[in-house]
Design a protein around this motif. Structure first.
Motif, PDB file in Angstrom:
ATOM      1  N   UNK A   1       0.833  -1.198   0.000  1.00 23.98           N
ATOM      2  CA  UNK A   1       0.000   0.000   0.000  1.00 23.98           C
ATOM      3  C   UNK A   1       0.866   1.245   0.000  1.00 23.98           C
ATOM      4  N   UNK A   2       0.311   2.314  -0.571  1.00 28.51           N
ATOM      5  CA  UNK A   2       1.001   3.609  -0.609  1.00 28.51           C
ATOM      6  C   UNK A   2       0.172   4.625   0.166  1.00 28.51           C
ATOM      7  N   UNK A   3       0.811   5.270   1.134  1.00 24.51           N
ATOM      8  CA  UNK A   3       0.181   6.334   1.907  1.00 24.51           C
ATOM      9  C   UNK A   3       0.630   7.671   1.341  1.00 24.51           C
ATOM     10  N   UNK A   4      -0.324   8.541   1.026  1.00 21.15           N
ATOM     11  CA  UNK A   4      -0.011   9.878   0.530  1.00 21.15           C
ATOM     12  C   UNK A   4      -0.132  10.857   1.697  1.00 21.15           C
ATOM     13  N   UNK A   5       0.993  11.373   2.198  1.00 21.37           N
ATOM     14  CA  UNK A   5       0.942  12.267   3.358  1.00 21.37           C
ATOM     15  C   UNK A   5       0.212  13.583   3.093  1.00 21.37           C
ATOM     16  N   UNK A   6       0.126  13.986   1.831  1.00 18.78           N
ATOM     17  CA  UNK A   6      -0.516  15.276   1.519  1.00 18.78           C
ATOM     18  C   UNK A   6      -1.997  15.262   1.857  1.00 18.78           C
ATOM     19  N   UNK A   7      -2.698  14.178   1.518  1.00 15.74           N
ATOM     20  CA  UNK A   7      -4.134  14.111   1.802  1.00 15.74           C
ATOM     21  C   UNK A   7      -4.503  12.947   2.724  1.00 15.74           C
ATOM     22  N   UNK A   8      -3.496  12.271   3.265  1.00 14.90           N
ATOM     23  CA  UNK A   8      -3.670  11.180   4.232  1.00 14.90           C
ATOM     24  C   UNK A   8      -4.584  10.073   3.699  1.00 14.90           C
ATOM     25  N   UNK A   9      -4.337   9.668   2.450  1.00 15.91           N
ATOM     26  CA  UNK A   9      -5.123   8.598   1.835  1.00 15.91           C
ATOM     27  C   UNK A   9      -4.217   7.418   1.498  1.00 15.91           C
ATOM     28  N   UNK A  10      -4.857   6.251   1.331  1.00 15.85           N
ATOM     29  CA  UNK A  10      -4.164   5.021   0.984  1.00 15.85           C
ATOM     30  C   UNK A  10      -4.547   4.547  -0.403  1.00 15.85           C
ATOM     31  N   UNK A  11      -3.608   3.966  -1.106  1.00 11.47           N
ATOM     32  CA  UNK A  11      -3.836   3.184  -2.323  1.00 11.47           C
ATOM     33  C   UNK A  11      -3.321   1.792  -1.993  1.00 11.47           C
ATOM     34  N   UNK A  12      -4.112   0.764  -2.232  1.00  9.16           N
ATOM     35  CA  UNK A  12      -3.744  -0.581  -1.815  1.00  9.16           C
ATOM     36  C   UNK A  12      -3.749  -1.541  -2.993  1.00  9.16           C
ATOM     37  N   UNK A  13      -2.712  -2.375  -3.087  1.00  4.06           N
ATOM     38  CA  UNK A  13      -2.589  -3.383  -4.131  1.00  4.06           C
ATOM     39  C   UNK A  13      -2.539  -4.760  -3.482  1.00  4.06           C
ATOM     40  N   UNK A  14      -3.379  -5.666  -3.924  1.00  2.00           N
ATOM     41  CA  UNK A  14      -3.340  -7.044  -3.413  1.00  2.00           C
ATOM     42  C   UNK A  14      -2.214  -7.805  -4.110  1.00  2.00           C
ATOM     43  N   UNK A  15      -1.521  -8.622  -3.341  1.00  2.00           N
ATOM     44  CA  UNK A  15      -0.399  -9.385  -3.908  1.00  2.00           C
ATOM     45  C   UNK A  15      -0.501 -10.866  -3.548  1.00  2.00           C
ATOM     46  N   UNK A  16      -1.707 -11.380  -3.582  1.00  2.00           N
ATOM     47  CA  UNK A  16      -1.954 -12.792  -3.256  1.00  2.00           C
ATOM     48  C   UNK A  16      -1.466 -13.108  -1.851  1.00  2.00           C
ATOM     49  N   UNK A  17      -0.822 -14.246  -1.669  1.00  3.95           N
ATOM     50  CA  UNK A  17      -0.410 -14.670  -0.330  1.00  3.95           C
ATOM     51  C   UNK A  17       1.059 -14.373  -0.049  1.00  3.95           C
ATOM     52  N   UNK A  18       1.606 -13.351  -0.648  1.00  7.40           N
ATOM     53  CA  UNK A  18       3.010 -13.004  -0.444  1.00  7.40           C
ATOM     54  C   UNK A  18       3.214 -12.301   0.897  1.00  7.40           C
ATOM     55  N   UNK A  19       4.446 -12.366   1.404  1.00  9.82           N
ATOM     56  CA  UNK A  19       4.815 -11.716   2.652  1.00  9.82           C
ATOM     57  C   UNK A  19       6.024 -10.823   2.397  1.00  9.82           C
ATOM     58  N   UNK A  20       5.812  -9.585   1.968  1.00 13.22           N
ATOM     59  CA  UNK A  20       6.953  -8.719   1.675  1.00 13.22           C
ATOM     60  C   UNK A  20       7.725  -8.364   2.939  1.00 13.22           C
ATOM     61  N   UNK A  21       9.044  -8.559   2.877  1.00 11.67           N
ATOM     62  CA  UNK A  21       9.886  -8.235   4.031  1.00 11.67           C
ATOM     63  C   UNK A  21      10.910  -7.160   3.706  1.00 11.67           C
ATOM     64  N   UNK A  22      10.977  -6.736   2.455  1.00  9.53           N
ATOM     65  CA  UNK A  22      11.863  -5.650   2.057  1.00  9.53           C
ATOM     66  C   UNK A  22      11.252  -4.892   0.903  1.00  9.53           C
ATOM     67  N   UNK A  23      11.384  -3.554   0.904  1.00  5.74           N
ATOM     68  CA  UNK A  23      10.911  -2.695  -0.182  1.00  5.74           C
ATOM     69  C   UNK A  23      12.029  -1.751  -0.583  1.00  5.74           C
ATOM     70  N   UNK A  24      12.099  -1.436  -1.880  1.00  9.13           N
ATOM     71  CA  UNK A  24      13.067  -0.452  -2.365  1.00  9.13           C
ATOM     72  C   UNK A  24      12.494   0.197  -3.616  1.00  9.13           C
ATOM     73  N   UNK A  25      12.724   1.496  -3.762  1.00  7.88           N
ATOM     74  CA  UNK A  25      12.277   2.230  -4.934  1.00  7.88           C
ATOM     75  C   UNK A  25      13.446   2.422  -5.884  1.00  7.88           C
ATOM     76  N   UNK A  26      13.233   2.085  -7.147  1.00  7.01           N
ATOM     77  CA  UNK A  26      14.253   2.297  -8.173  1.00  7.01           C
ATOM     78  C   UNK A  26      14.166   3.735  -8.683  1.00  7.01           C
ATOM     79  N   UNK A  27      15.200   4.190  -9.356  1.00  2.00           N
ATOM     80  CA  UNK A  27      15.240   5.549  -9.889  1.00  2.00           C
ATOM     81  C   UNK A  27      14.101   5.819 -10.872  1.00  2.00           C
TER      82      UNK A  27
END
Length: 136
Positions: free
Chosen positions: A73-99
């Protein structure tokens, strides 16, 4: 934060400090105020485990949590809203943004690496080195 749990993970966006605590995203503002935002969706796993955080170029804070139905999910601090993406039964333990703005994640439960494109398409790779296609 007494009563909410132990703060885990930390990221900085727009001068504010973001962290996870229990099943919430915490925010410590420049003016030293604390706010808590409930994660979107429900999974049992995210209630007890820390979740990874990453900040995108627009100041959005990405959170990953897994379980029977995992989410990124992505939280937008400007308007305090969420965008959520379902990813089946995965368990993400690390996130990184590419350029290029794409979000990469690692999965604990299935030993996979995944990518969320700017169009919100999800691709995953396992040890077979072939992508596993998935749409949100």
């Amino acid at each position: 934060l007494d009563g909410f749990g132990t703060p885990r993970n930390v990221a900085i966006a727009g001068g504010d400090i973001f962290f996870t605590v229990g099943s919430k995203l915490g925010r410590l503002t420049v003016s030293q105020q604390v706010a808590l935002y409930a994660f979107p969706g429900e999974t049992g796993w995210r209630q007890v485990e820390s979740t990874p955080l990453a900040v995108d170029l627009d100041g959005g804070v990405w959170v990953g949590f897994g379980g029977v139905q995992g989410f990124i999910a992505r939280f937008d601090p400007r308007d305090e809203t969420w965008e959520s993406l379902r990813i089946d039964n995965l368990q993400p333990i690390g996130l990184a943004l590419a350029a290029d703005g794409e979000l990469w994640f690692t999965d604990f439960g299935h030993s996979q690496i995944g990518r969320v494109t700017s169009d919100r398409e999800i691709a995953r790779w396992d040890s077979s080195r072939e992508p596993i296609r998935h749409s949100c």
